[in-house]
Design an enzyme around this catalytic site. Structure first.
Site, PDB file in Angstrom:
ATOM      1  N   LEU A 137     -20.509  23.229 -13.288  1.00 37.00           N
ATOM      2  CA  LEU A 137     -20.763  23.247 -14.726  1.00 37.00           C
ATOM      3  C   LEU A 137     -22.184  23.753 -14.909  1.00 37.00           C
ATOM      4  O   LEU A 137     -23.067  23.424 -14.117  1.00 37.00           O
ATOM      5  CB  LEU A 137     -20.652  21.840 -15.339  1.00 37.00           C
ATOM      6  CG  LEU A 137     -19.274  21.166 -15.356  1.00 37.00           C
ATOM      7  CD1 LEU A 137     -19.407  19.765 -15.953  1.00 37.00           C
ATOM      8  CD2 LEU A 137     -18.254  21.970 -16.142  1.00 37.00           C
ATOM      9  N   ASP A 138     -22.437  24.540 -15.962  1.00 33.76           N
ATOM     10  CA  ASP A 138     -23.801  24.980 -16.254  1.00 33.76           C
ATOM     11  C   ASP A 138     -24.695  23.757 -16.435  1.00 33.76           C
ATOM     12  O   ASP A 138     -24.230  22.688 -16.834  1.00 33.76           O
ATOM     13  CB  ASP A 138     -23.837  25.794 -17.560  1.00 33.76           C
ATOM     14  CG  ASP A 138     -23.116  27.132 -17.420  1.00 33.76           C
ATOM     15  OD1 ASP A 138     -23.065  27.654 -16.288  1.00 33.76           O
ATOM     16  OD2 ASP A 138     -22.607  27.632 -18.431  1.00 33.76           O
ATOM     17  N   ARG A 139     -25.981  23.941 -16.197  1.00 25.72           N
ATOM     18  CA  ARG A 139     -26.938  22.834 -16.311  1.00 25.72           C
ATOM     19  C   ARG A 139     -26.781  22.081 -17.638  1.00 25.72           C
ATOM     20  O   ARG A 139     -26.742  20.853 -17.672  1.00 25.72           O
ATOM     21  CB  ARG A 139     -28.376  23.368 -16.208  1.00 25.72           C
ATOM     22  CG  ARG A 139     -29.414  22.246 -16.272  1.00 25.72           C
ATOM     23  CD  ARG A 139     -30.786  22.779 -16.645  1.00 25.72           C
ATOM     24  NE  ARG A 139     -31.486  23.380 -15.521  1.00 25.72           N
ATOM     25  CZ  ARG A 139     -32.287  22.713 -14.675  1.00 25.72           C
ATOM     26  NH1 ARG A 139     -32.453  21.408 -14.812  1.00 25.72           N
ATOM     27  NH2 ARG A 139     -32.903  23.352 -13.711  1.00 25.72           N
TER      28      ARG A 139
END
Length: 297
Positions: A137-139
């Site tokens: 997942l993106d940050r």
């Protein structure tokens, strides 16, 4: 059969007759699913006469006391930063990641990541245990993230991702009032040298990306969408939302001009998989953060 609530967040059951532990828990905790009870056992939330027991077929005898620590208390006690455990067994571990935490491989080796946190968590139980990244997942995206506990399970999931993953649902807060109640966006995505992904309506040698969305609600400024991924490409939702003229809130890289929630308006709400070992269909869910929910009221 009686039970009572003891210290904050735990339940105590008195054993009336001989039984195996898992059937005993299933009988006495009918509100909980079989999966969640098995997960409690694996995570060490169950103790018999003060001793932690993880074996499903542990033999109980009359007079013993079985204590169950609830999820919230167990999470507090595990001292994990930026995440909590949703489910765990011998093969997989599923977490609820907060926004701001990298999935893995930070440039700063001292920065905490979901990978480093989960890795140290499993090593406390078994120093030889390793974990493996299955997807990311993106940050600034929060929600459900799956890890494997062996290289074999990781390869199995990654090599047959479309077969094992039945559903991936995101809740997305976007700019503006989306007019269509539901729609499907289909395009080909390619990444530039500067790591920005761009979209093309026809095949340009990139990867085919298909996103389905339906509007949950909207006001003049924002819309709340339920987004289902048919393909899982890098930055897919972010690129597709920009393409329809409604960028994800807080996503400056892909066209957003506002950031009222001080994070990306993207949350991985649900992941449904076929368990790589038991072949059971399992759905893991994460509560939508109130910051995302409230802006579309």
């Amino acid at each position: 059969m009686n039970h009572k609530k003891t210290r904050e967040g735990s339940y105590l059951f008195q054993v009336a007759e001989e039984a195996e532990l898992l059937p005993f828990l299933l009988e006495n905790m009918k509100k909980n699913s079989r999966n969640s009870i098995k997960s409690m056992l694996t995570r060490g939330q169950v103790s018999v006469n003060g001793q932690t027991v993880t074996k499903h077929n542990y033999k109980l005898v009359a007079g013993q006391k079985v204590e169950i620590l609830n999820n919230k208390s167990a999470r507090n006690e595990s001292s994990l930063t930026g995440l909590s455990i949703i489910y765990e067994d011998e093969s997989i571990i599923v977490i609820d990641k907060e926004a701001g935490l990298l999935s893995m491989a930070a440039k700063d080796k001292n920065e905490k990541t979901a990978f480093s946190e989960v890795s140290s968590y499993v090593k406390k139980q078994n120093p030889g245990q390793r974990i493996f990244i299955v997807h990311r997942l993106d940050r600034d995206t929060s929600g459900v993230l799956l890890f494997a506990k062996s290289e074999m399970v990781k390869m199995q999931l990654q090599d047959n991702w479309d077969e094992f993953v039945k559903e991936r649902i995101y809740t997305t807060l976007v700019q503006g009032n989306v007019k269509k109640e539901k729609d499907t966006i289909k395009s080909w995505l390619k990444e530039t040298r500067t790591y920005k992904v761009y979209s093309n309506p026809t095949d340009n040698g990139g990867q085919l990306a298909i996103t389905h969305y339906r509007k949950i609600r909207s006001n003049r400024q924002y819309s709340l969408l339920e987004v289902r991924l048919e393909t899982g490409r890098k930055n897919q939702i972010r690129v597709h939302m920009e393409e329809i003229g409604h960028p994800v809130v807080g996503d400056k890289k892909y066209g957003s001009t506002v950031n009222p929630i001080k994070r990306l308006g993207l949350h991985a709400t649900a992941l449904t998989i076929v368990h790589p070992i038991s072949k059971e269909i399992m759905k893991f869910e994460s509560e939508i953060p109130s910051s995302i929910l409230n802006k579309s009221l």
